[in-house]
Write an enzyme that holds these catalytic residues in place. Structure first.
Site, PDB file in Angstrom:
ATOM      1  N   HIS A 191       0.859  -1.183   0.000  1.00  0.00           N
ATOM      2  CA  HIS A 191       0.000   0.000   0.000  1.00  0.00           C
ATOM      3  C   HIS A 191       0.899   1.238   0.000  1.00  0.00           C
ATOM      4  O   HIS A 191       2.001   1.219   0.564  1.00  0.00           O
ATOM      5  CB  HIS A 191      -0.874   0.031   1.244  1.00  0.00           C
ATOM      6  CG  HIS A 191      -1.965  -0.983   1.251  1.00  0.00           C
ATOM      7  ND1 HIS A 191      -3.154  -0.782   1.926  1.00  0.00           N
ATOM      8  CD2 HIS A 191      -2.060  -2.215   0.681  1.00  0.00           C
ATOM      9  CE1 HIS A 191      -3.931  -1.835   1.766  1.00  0.00           C
ATOM     10  NE2 HIS A 191      -3.281  -2.721   1.017  1.00  0.00           N
ATOM     11  N   GLU A 214       0.777   3.937   1.733  1.00  0.00           N
ATOM     12  CA  GLU A 214       1.117   4.417   3.067  1.00  0.00           C
ATOM     13  C   GLU A 214       2.223   3.592   3.711  1.00  0.00           C
ATOM     14  O   GLU A 214       3.153   4.137   4.310  1.00  0.00           O
ATOM     15  CB  GLU A 214      -0.118   4.376   3.995  1.00  0.00           C
ATOM     16  CG  GLU A 214      -1.293   5.176   3.507  1.00  0.00           C
ATOM     17  CD  GLU A 214      -2.316   4.359   2.718  1.00  0.00           C
ATOM     18  OE1 GLU A 214      -3.521   4.608   2.900  1.00  0.00           O
ATOM     19  OE2 GLU A 214      -1.908   3.476   1.935  1.00  0.00           O
ATOM     20  N   CYS A 268      -6.705   2.157   5.351  1.00  0.00           N
ATOM     21  CA  CYS A 268      -7.339   0.927   5.829  1.00  0.00           C
ATOM     22  C   CYS A 268      -6.801   0.595   7.230  1.00  0.00           C
ATOM     23  O   CYS A 268      -5.942   1.296   7.763  1.00  0.00           O
ATOM     24  CB  CYS A 268      -7.032  -0.218   4.864  1.00  0.00           C
ATOM     25  SG  CYS A 268      -5.289  -0.727   4.882  1.00  0.00           S
ATOM     26  N   CYS A 328      -2.892   0.067   7.378  1.00  0.00           N
ATOM     27  CA  CYS A 328      -2.137   1.318   7.260  1.00  0.00           C
ATOM     28  C   CYS A 328      -2.339   2.212   8.483  1.00  0.00           C
ATOM     29  O   CYS A 328      -1.383   2.819   8.980  1.00  0.00           O
ATOM     30  CB  CYS A 328      -2.512   2.034   5.974  1.00  0.00           C
ATOM     31  SG  CYS A 328      -2.018   1.099   4.499  1.00  0.00           S
TER      32      CYS A 328
END
Length: 148
Positions: free
Chosen positions: A50, A52, A80, A83
């Site tokens: 991801h 992040e 999410c 993260c």
């Protein structure tokens, strides 16, 4: 002052061009971008890739520390659970996100991990450049559906 959310959107556009969900992220320290990343789950065949997570890792490496109290993250979509948890563990100073994620967002929409009862709370701000982030996301999924 630099438009940091615009820089996050540029990262999201890179993901879009790579046929990844268009999420982009930058991390700021002392007024400078020290890390930037975009989603690359498909390219890396890695569910942890991801934007992040990648940006947090780069920022920690750049500063030589596991804690990012003095840093701010700008990301195009509400993070999410994974993260958000990583931000708490990294002790991120502040989070800015453009677009709420009503299905999986864990910074206020579905759940709020970043201001819960953990050892660290992440100050959060949302809505900056929301229209631009929304258009990018909608265009991406329209294109995906059209290809089906």
């Amino acid at each position: 002052m630099k438009d940091y959310m615009e820089e996050a959107i540029k990262e999201a556009e890179k993901a879009y061009k790579e046929d990844e969900v268009p999420i982009g992220c930058v991390i700021i320290h002392e007024g400078k971008i020290i890390a930037r990343a975009h989603n690359s789950k498909i390219a890396e065949n890695n569910s942890l890739a991801h934007a992040e997570i990648k940006a947090l890792h780069k920022a920690q490496k750049k500063l030589g520390t596991k804690y990012l109290n003095e840093c701010e993250m700008y990301v195009t979509l509400e993070p999410c659970a994974m993260c958000a948890g990583a931000m708490v563990n990294a002790r991120l100073g502040k989070l800015h996100y453009a677009l709420k994620e009503p299905k999986t967002g864990c910074c206020g929409s579905v759940f709020d991990l970043v201001s819960g009862k953990f050892n660290h709370k992440v100050e959060t701000e949302s809505g900056e450049k929301e229209a631009e982030a929304l258009k990018l996301m909608q265009d991406f999924f329209k294109e995906k559906r059209r290809k089906l």
